[in-house]
Write an enzyme that holds these catalytic residues in place. Structure first.
Site, PDB file in Angstrom:
ATOM      1  N   CYS A   1       0.832  -1.202   0.000  1.00 31.59           N
ATOM      2  CA  CYS A   1       0.000   0.000   0.000  1.00 31.59           C
ATOM      3  C   CYS A   1       0.864   1.249   0.000  1.00 31.59           C
ATOM      4  O   CYS A   1       1.827   1.361   0.756  1.00 31.59           O
ATOM      5  CB  CYS A   1      -0.910  -0.008   1.221  1.00 31.59           C
ATOM      6  SG  CYS A   1      -1.942   1.464   1.379  1.00 31.59           S
TER       7      CYS A   1
ATOM      8  N   CYS B   1       1.597   4.332   3.256  1.00 34.15           N
ATOM      9  CA  CYS B   1       2.737   4.441   4.176  1.00 34.15           C
ATOM     10  C   CYS B   1       4.008   4.057   3.434  1.00 34.15           C
ATOM     11  O   CYS B   1       4.006   3.144   2.612  1.00 34.15           O
ATOM     12  CB  CYS B   1       2.569   3.508   5.380  1.00 34.15           C
ATOM     13  SG  CYS B   1       1.132   3.853   6.425  1.00 34.15           S
TER      14      CYS B   1
ATOM     15  N   PHE C   1      -3.080  32.856   2.756  1.00 33.78           N
ATOM     16  CA  PHE C   1      -3.516  31.493   2.433  1.00 33.78           C
ATOM     17  C   PHE C   1      -4.256  30.927   3.649  1.00 33.78           C
ATOM     18  O   PHE C   1      -3.949  29.854   4.152  1.00 33.78           O
ATOM     19  CB  PHE C   1      -2.333  30.597   2.048  1.00 33.78           C
ATOM     20  CG  PHE C   1      -1.507  31.132   0.905  1.00 33.78           C
ATOM     21  CD1 PHE C   1      -1.876  30.894  -0.409  1.00 33.78           C
ATOM     22  CD2 PHE C   1      -0.365  31.876   1.141  1.00 33.78           C
ATOM     23  CE1 PHE C   1      -1.122  31.382  -1.467  1.00 33.78           C
ATOM     24  CE2 PHE C   1       0.402  32.374   0.101  1.00 33.78           C
ATOM     25  CZ  PHE C   1       0.021  32.129  -1.220  1.00 33.78           C
TER      26      PHE C   1
ATOM     27  N   ASP D   1       0.827  30.312   5.070  1.00 34.33           N
ATOM     28  CA  ASP D   1       0.709  28.850   4.972  1.00 34.33           C
ATOM     29  C   ASP D   1       0.384  28.496   3.524  1.00 34.33           C
ATOM     30  O   ASP D   1      -0.742  28.136   3.196  1.00 34.33           O
ATOM     31  CB  ASP D   1      -0.391  28.361   5.921  1.00 34.33           C
ATOM     32  CG  ASP D   1      -0.561  26.843   5.881  1.00 34.33           C
ATOM     33  OD1 ASP D   1       0.327  26.147   5.344  1.00 34.33           O
ATOM     34  OD2 ASP D   1      -1.596  26.348   6.379  1.00 34.33           O
TER      35      ASP D   1
ATOM     36  N   CYS E   1       4.284  22.563   4.038  1.00 26.61           N
ATOM     37  CA  CYS E   1       4.164  21.116   3.879  1.00 26.61           C
ATOM     38  C   CYS E   1       5.186  20.596   2.879  1.00 26.61           C
ATOM     39  O   CYS E   1       5.050  19.481   2.374  1.00 26.61           O
ATOM     40  CB  CYS E   1       2.746  20.746   3.437  1.00 26.61           C
ATOM     41  SG  CYS E   1       2.227  21.487   1.876  1.00 26.61           S
TER      42      CYS E   1
END
Length: 396
Positions: free
Chosen positions: A53, A56, A261, A325, A351
């Site tokens: 998968c 992860c 943002f 952000d 991120c």
């Protein structure tokens, strides 16, 4: 015999001689025949679907080595731009806390995440990442979705809202009484907060017994914000709390701040004083405006595309602090204006360590100091890294 010394950006172990080895952890040993001898940081993955998968990539690492990977990703990105700073210990979200996810469904009946480096769907029978309320809908969705007789793959967006799970199915729309009855039974039987469909013309809600909201605001007290279907949220409540605390620490007692943002107001509703919030997504900024008005928060909102029309230096200099952000691509043009501004402090949430580091260099070249970085691991056992950082400018 060669030692595995670190984890590369995509999750492979890196041996001392530079070789990349799948499913290896720091402290493992690479035998002469290419086999991996597990070391002290190599654990047995808890999920039967790992490593097939793609949800992860690092389930074979213990928390110490996963945290080390997160720190190394940020340090390496900063080093590539000639920057160093204090990197705090990463805040890791626990298993089964992810409150938003996109699963994929194909007409053969499979539903789950795509396989690693593949478009094939892994049919989920367990998941150690999703919040239990989200995973509990996997089997019911597997029974519901075939009734729509879709001829192509569907995307299923799941979000854990205040009222329960919000479901948005992209790629099909229900038609006729039979579909309506099946949908109603699904929603009632499983306590779903909302079900919406998007067949390419935008989300259309088919079930919502009460308005769906997400409570934001951190320690300032919760504000129930209307939640548009598939709206962006921080992946876990724990990750959100860490980022909000870091942002509040970074800006201190700023009397007037800007949140760029701003999204639904994750930070705007948690900040002290007056707040200007700018966001390019109309549904998100309208939801924030409505929620702030009802809660009588001093938040002024503007629907503004900060890529096409960034705040100018003159506009930025009106504020005591800036919170920014941006999406994964960073905010090159907005940061260029920030670098020339005289705002005393900037809280930057990111991120993507690579684009953050590039923006950080622009800010530091403009006279700012990168004071610290708070890493956050919201996407459990993933190579995805998030952070909050503080920049300050000394008074001239």
């Amino acid at each position: 015999m060669t030692a595995i010394v670190r984890i590369a950006a995509r999750g492979e172990g890196v041996a001392a001689d530079g070789r990349h080895v799948a499913l290896a952890a720091p402290g493992d040993t690479l035998a002469d025949d290419g086999g991996v001898i597990p070391g002290p940081h190599h654990i047995d993955p808890p999920c039967r679907h790992y490593p097939e998968c793609g949800g992860c990539q690092l389930q074979h690492l213990d928390d110490e080595s996963w945290a080390g990977f997160i720190t190394d990703r940020i340090a390496s990105a900063l080093d590539a731009h000639g920057l160093t700073t204090t990197i705090r210990p990463p805040a890791l979200s626990p298993p089964r806390t992810r409150r938003r996810a996109t699963l994929h469904y194909e007409p053969s009946g499979r539903i789950g995440f795509t396989a690693a480096r593949s478009h094939q769907i892994v049919d989920l029978h367990e998941c150690h990442v999703l919040a239990p309320a989200l995973f509990a809908l996997v089997r019911p969705l597997k029974r519901l979705l075939p009734t729509f007789k879709a001829k192509r793959r569907l995307d299923v967006h799941l979000t854990l809202a205040d009222q329960g799970v919000d479901v948005l199915v992209k790629g099909v729309a229900p038609e006729g009484l039979a579909h309506h009855d099946a949908l109603t039974a699904f929603a009632q039987d499983h306590g779903v907060a909302r079900v919406a469909f998007d067949d390419g013309m935008g989300p259309e809600t088919r079930w919502e017994p009460e308005p769906v909201t997400m409570t934001l605001g951190g320690t300032r007290g919760g504000v129930a914000v209307p939640l548009p279907p598939a709206a962006f949220l921080q992946a876990t409540a724990e990750g959100e709390a860490t980022l909000v605390a870091a942002v509040r620490e970074a800006i201190g007692g700023a009397k007037i701040a800007a949140d760029l943002f701003a999204g639904l107001g994750t930070f705007a509703l948690a900040l002290p004083g007056r707040v200007y919030a700018a966001e390019g997504a109309r549904d998100a900024i309208m939801a924030l405006k409505a929620a702030a008005g009802r809660a009588q928060r001093l938040v002024f909102t503007e629907h503004r595309d900060l890529f096409r029309r960034p705040l100018t230096t003159a506009e930025l200099d009106r504020f005591d602090a800036i919170v920014i952000d941006p999406p994964r691509a960073g905010a090159r043009d907005q940061v260029a204006q920030l670098a020339a501004a005289t705002v005393p402090v900037i809280a930057y949430v990111s991120c993507n360590p690579s684009t953050f580091a590039a923006d950080a260099q622009r800010l530091c070249d403009g006279g700012y100091t990168l004071d610290w970085v708070q890493p956050v691991g919201q996407f459990r056992w993933s190579t995805h890294v998030e952070l909050a950082a503080r920049f300050s400018r000394s008074p001239s």
